[in-house]
Design a protein around this motif. Structure first.
Motif, PDB file in Angstrom:
ATOM      1  N   MET A   1       0.845  -1.200   0.000  1.00  0.00           N
ATOM      2  CA  MET A   1       0.000   0.000   0.000  1.00  0.00           C
ATOM      3  C   MET A   1       0.875   1.242   0.000  1.00  0.00           C
ATOM      4  N   SER A   2       0.449   2.237  -0.742  1.00  0.00           N
ATOM      5  CA  SER A   2       1.221   3.473  -0.835  1.00  0.00           C
ATOM      6  C   SER A   2       0.452   4.620  -0.208  1.00  0.00           C
ATOM      7  N   ARG A   3       1.184   5.661   0.134  1.00  0.00           N
ATOM      8  CA  ARG A   3       0.555   6.845   0.714  1.00  0.00           C
ATOM      9  C   ARG A   3      -0.175   7.631  -0.369  1.00  0.00           C
ATOM     10  N   ILE A   4      -1.248   8.271   0.035  1.00  0.00           N
ATOM     11  CA  ILE A   4      -1.967   9.162  -0.858  1.00  0.00           C
ATOM     12  C   ILE A   4      -2.178  10.491  -0.130  1.00  0.00           C
ATOM     13  N   VAL A   5      -2.453  11.529  -0.896  1.00  0.00           N
ATOM     14  CA  VAL A   5      -2.687  12.851  -0.321  1.00  0.00           C
ATOM     15  C   VAL A   5      -4.182  13.142  -0.374  1.00  0.00           C
ATOM     16  N   ALA A   6      -4.762  13.404   0.787  1.00  0.00           N
ATOM     17  CA  ALA A   6      -6.192  13.709   0.880  1.00  0.00           C
ATOM     18  C   ALA A   6      -6.381  15.180   1.207  1.00  0.00           C
ATOM     19  N   THR A   7      -7.489  15.716   0.747  1.00  0.00           N
ATOM     20  CA  THR A   7      -7.855  17.093   1.065  1.00  0.00           C
ATOM     21  C   THR A   7      -8.601  17.127   2.392  1.00  0.00           C
ATOM     22  N   ILE A   8      -8.227  18.052   3.258  1.00  0.00           N
ATOM     23  CA  ILE A   8      -8.914  18.222   4.540  1.00  0.00           C
ATOM     24  C   ILE A   8     -10.123  19.137   4.306  1.00  0.00           C
ATOM     25  N   LEU A   9     -11.320  18.575   4.408  1.00  0.00           N
ATOM     26  CA  LEU A   9     -12.531  19.356   4.167  1.00  0.00           C
ATOM     27  C   LEU A   9     -12.977  20.115   5.411  1.00  0.00           C
ATOM     28  N   ALA A  10     -12.900  19.469   6.572  1.00  0.00           N
ATOM     29  CA  ALA A  10     -13.367  20.108   7.807  1.00  0.00           C
ATOM     30  C   ALA A  10     -12.892  19.310   9.003  1.00  0.00           C
ATOM     31  N   ALA A  11     -12.814  19.999  10.136  1.00  0.00           N
ATOM     32  CA  ALA A  11     -12.546  19.356  11.429  1.00  0.00           C
ATOM     33  C   ALA A  11     -13.425  20.077  12.447  1.00  0.00           C
ATOM     34  N   ASP A  12     -14.551  19.469  12.771  1.00  0.00           N
ATOM     35  CA  ASP A  12     -15.551  20.099  13.630  1.00  0.00           C
ATOM     36  C   ASP A  12     -15.638  19.377  14.971  1.00  0.00           C
ATOM     37  N   TYR A  40      -8.946   0.665   9.390  1.00  0.00           N
ATOM     38  CA  TYR A  40      -8.440   1.955   9.854  1.00  0.00           C
ATOM     39  C   TYR A  40      -7.431   2.510   8.851  1.00  0.00           C
ATOM     40  N   LEU A  41      -6.970   3.716   9.107  1.00  0.00           N
ATOM     41  CA  LEU A  41      -5.950   4.339   8.275  1.00  0.00           C
ATOM     42  C   LEU A  41      -4.859   4.936   9.156  1.00  0.00           C
ATOM     43  N   ASP A  42      -3.736   5.235   8.537  1.00  0.00           N
ATOM     44  CA  ASP A  42      -2.648   5.958   9.190  1.00  0.00           C
ATOM     45  C   ASP A  42      -2.592   7.364   8.611  1.00  0.00           C
ATOM     46  N   LEU A  43      -2.514   8.357   9.486  1.00  0.00           N
ATOM     47  CA  LEU A  43      -2.276   9.738   9.071  1.00  0.00           C
ATOM     48  C   LEU A  43      -0.811  10.061   9.313  1.00  0.00           C
ATOM     49  N   MET A  45       2.191  12.955   9.532  1.00  0.00           N
ATOM     50  CA  MET A  45       2.560  14.358   9.667  1.00  0.00           C
ATOM     51  C   MET A  45       3.776  14.646   8.785  1.00  0.00           C
ATOM     52  N   PRO A  46       4.054  15.913   8.459  1.00  0.00           N
ATOM     53  CA  PRO A  46       5.242  16.247   7.656  1.00  0.00           C
ATOM     54  C   PRO A  46       6.536  15.737   8.273  1.00  0.00           C
ATOM     55  N   SER A  47       6.559  15.565   9.590  1.00  0.00           N
ATOM     56  CA  SER A  47       7.750  15.052  10.267  1.00  0.00           C
ATOM     57  C   SER A  47       7.982  13.572   9.997  1.00  0.00           C
ATOM     58  N   GLY A  48       6.972  12.890   9.466  1.00  0.00           N
ATOM     59  CA  GLY A  48       7.074  11.462   9.228  1.00  0.00           C
ATOM     60  C   GLY A  48       6.375  10.625  10.278  1.00  0.00           C
ATOM     61  N   LYS A  49       6.058  11.223  11.422  1.00  0.00           N
ATOM     62  CA  LYS A  49       5.343  10.494  12.460  1.00  0.00           C
ATOM     63  C   LYS A  49       3.922  10.215  12.010  1.00  0.00           C
ATOM     64  N   LYS A  50       3.361   9.105  12.501  1.00  0.00           N
ATOM     65  CA  LYS A  50       2.031   8.716  12.074  1.00  0.00           C
ATOM     66  C   LYS A  50       1.153   8.353  13.262  1.00  0.00           C
ATOM     67  N   ALA A  51      -0.152   8.360  13.028  1.00  0.00           N
ATOM     68  CA  ALA A  51      -1.138   7.926  14.023  1.00  0.00           C
ATOM     69  C   ALA A  51      -2.246   7.187  13.300  1.00  0.00           C
ATOM     70  N   SER A  52      -2.794   6.172  13.968  1.00  0.00           N
ATOM     71  CA  SER A  52      -3.839   5.339  13.366  1.00  0.00           C
ATOM     72  C   SER A  52      -5.210   5.721  13.893  1.00  0.00           C
ATOM     73  N   GLU A  88      -4.387  23.221   8.031  1.00  0.00           N
ATOM     74  CA  GLU A  88      -3.770  22.904   6.750  1.00  0.00           C
ATOM     75  C   GLU A  88      -4.831  22.388   5.775  1.00  0.00           C
ATOM     76  N   SER A  89      -4.463  22.273   4.512  1.00  0.00           N
ATOM     77  CA  SER A  89      -5.431  21.887   3.476  1.00  0.00           C
ATOM     78  C   SER A  89      -5.321  20.429   3.045  1.00  0.00           C
ATOM     79  N   THR A  90      -4.185  19.789   3.288  1.00  0.00           N
ATOM     80  CA  THR A  90      -4.011  18.397   2.873  1.00  0.00           C
ATOM     81  C   THR A  90      -3.271  17.607   3.943  1.00  0.00           C
ATOM     82  N   ILE A  91      -3.348  16.291   3.838  1.00  0.00           N
ATOM     83  CA  ILE A  91      -2.600  15.410   4.720  1.00  0.00           C
ATOM     84  C   ILE A  91      -2.364  14.083   4.000  1.00  0.00           C
ATOM     85  N   GLU A  92      -1.215  13.480   4.279  1.00  0.00           N
ATOM     86  CA  GLU A  92      -0.904  12.176   3.695  1.00  0.00           C
ATOM     87  C   GLU A  92      -1.517  11.068   4.542  1.00  0.00           C
ATOM     88  N   LEU A  93      -1.945  10.015   3.875  1.00  0.00           N
ATOM     89  CA  LEU A  93      -2.516   8.888   4.608  1.00  0.00           C
ATOM     90  C   LEU A  93      -2.303   7.584   3.859  1.00  0.00           C
TER      91      LEU A  93
END
Length: 244
Positions: A1-12, A40-43, A45-52, A88-93
């Motif tokens: 599986m490879s990383r993809i870039v998703a658009t952040i629509l909202a965080a409410d 589940y997915l992994d998000l 961060m630009p630092s390379g750290k991830k969270a599930s 921010e507007s995008t995030i890798e996952l």
């Protein structure tokens, strides 16, 4: 599986510390992005750290994903992640992770399914229940959601609507600290205890444990004491926090 870039629509904010995050996946006819209800997915961060995080939306709901993310101010990484999602507007996952999920095989209409969610474990349950609703599944579905206080049942009205509109779905919220939930008149106590109080025989059930290792193993022990076969229970906990 490879990383993809998703658009952040909202965080409410759904309550004092849980955010509903909406992400838009890129669409491609040649390489569609897919997952199975309950995964589940992994998000990243630009630092390379991830969270599930469990995916809260059903796989047939289109390219938009829903996540339920708890903000923990004492965690530097969690603070940075929430700030990124808010500003921010995008995030890798990377998605389509985990084996605690509903397979693509037809659901046995005679098998009861019991979902046990604690806190934001409800997000994983939401994906699977909405997928089953979309399939038109008729088997008995029991959704137990345990929380410390009533406010932590952040989408209780949604779960209540499942039960109101589908006679085979039963929703049972359980609060462990009713003394801190003014006006609460529902079930009280620990989630495993409430579940075991309601059924004498679990031999025909398929059970999904969605929460902390402590809750999941307490539930498994309680069910096994009533003759339940552990092979009938699924949980991501079994993979990331196996017992010695």
């Amino acid at each position: 599986m490879s990383r993809i870039v998703a658009t952040i629509l909202a965080a409410d904010q759904l309550n004092r510390d849980v955010y509903r995050v909406r992400l838009l996946l890129p669409t491609s006819d040649s390489d569609p992005v897919s997952f199975t209800a309950g995964q589940y997915l992994d998000l990243f961060m630009p630092s390379g750290k991830k969270a599930s995080f469990s995916i809260a939306s059903a796989p047939d709901s289109g390219p938009e994903l829903e996540l339920h993310i708890r903000h923990t101010p004492d965690s530097e990484f969690n603070n940075a992640l929430v700030s990124h999602l808010l500003h921010e507007s995008t995030i890798e996952l990377m998605l389509g992770l985990g084996d605690c999920c509903l397979s693509s095989a037809p659901v046995d209409p005679n098998q009861p399914i019991l979902f046990a969610a604690a806190s934001t474990g409800f997000s994983q349950v939401k994906s699977m229940v909405e997928y089953l609703i979309g399939l038109g599944a008729t088997n008995p579905i029991y959704v137990y959601w345990g929380a410390r206080i009533e406010e932590d049942l952040y989408l209780r009205t949604l779960a209540m609507s499942w039960a109101e509109h589908h006679s085979n779905i039963h929703f049972i919220p359980v609060v462990s600290e009713p003394e801190n939930s003014a006006g609460w008149t529902g079930r009280c106590g620990l989630l495993p205890d409430a579940i075991c109080e309601d059924f004498a025989d679990f031999s025909s059930f398929s059970v999904f444990g969605c929460g902390s290792p402590g809750m999941v193993y307490a539930l498994l022990d309680a069910l096994e004491a009533k003759g339940f076969d552990a092979a009938q229970m699924q949980s991501d906990v079994f993979a990331y926090a196996p017992r010695p």
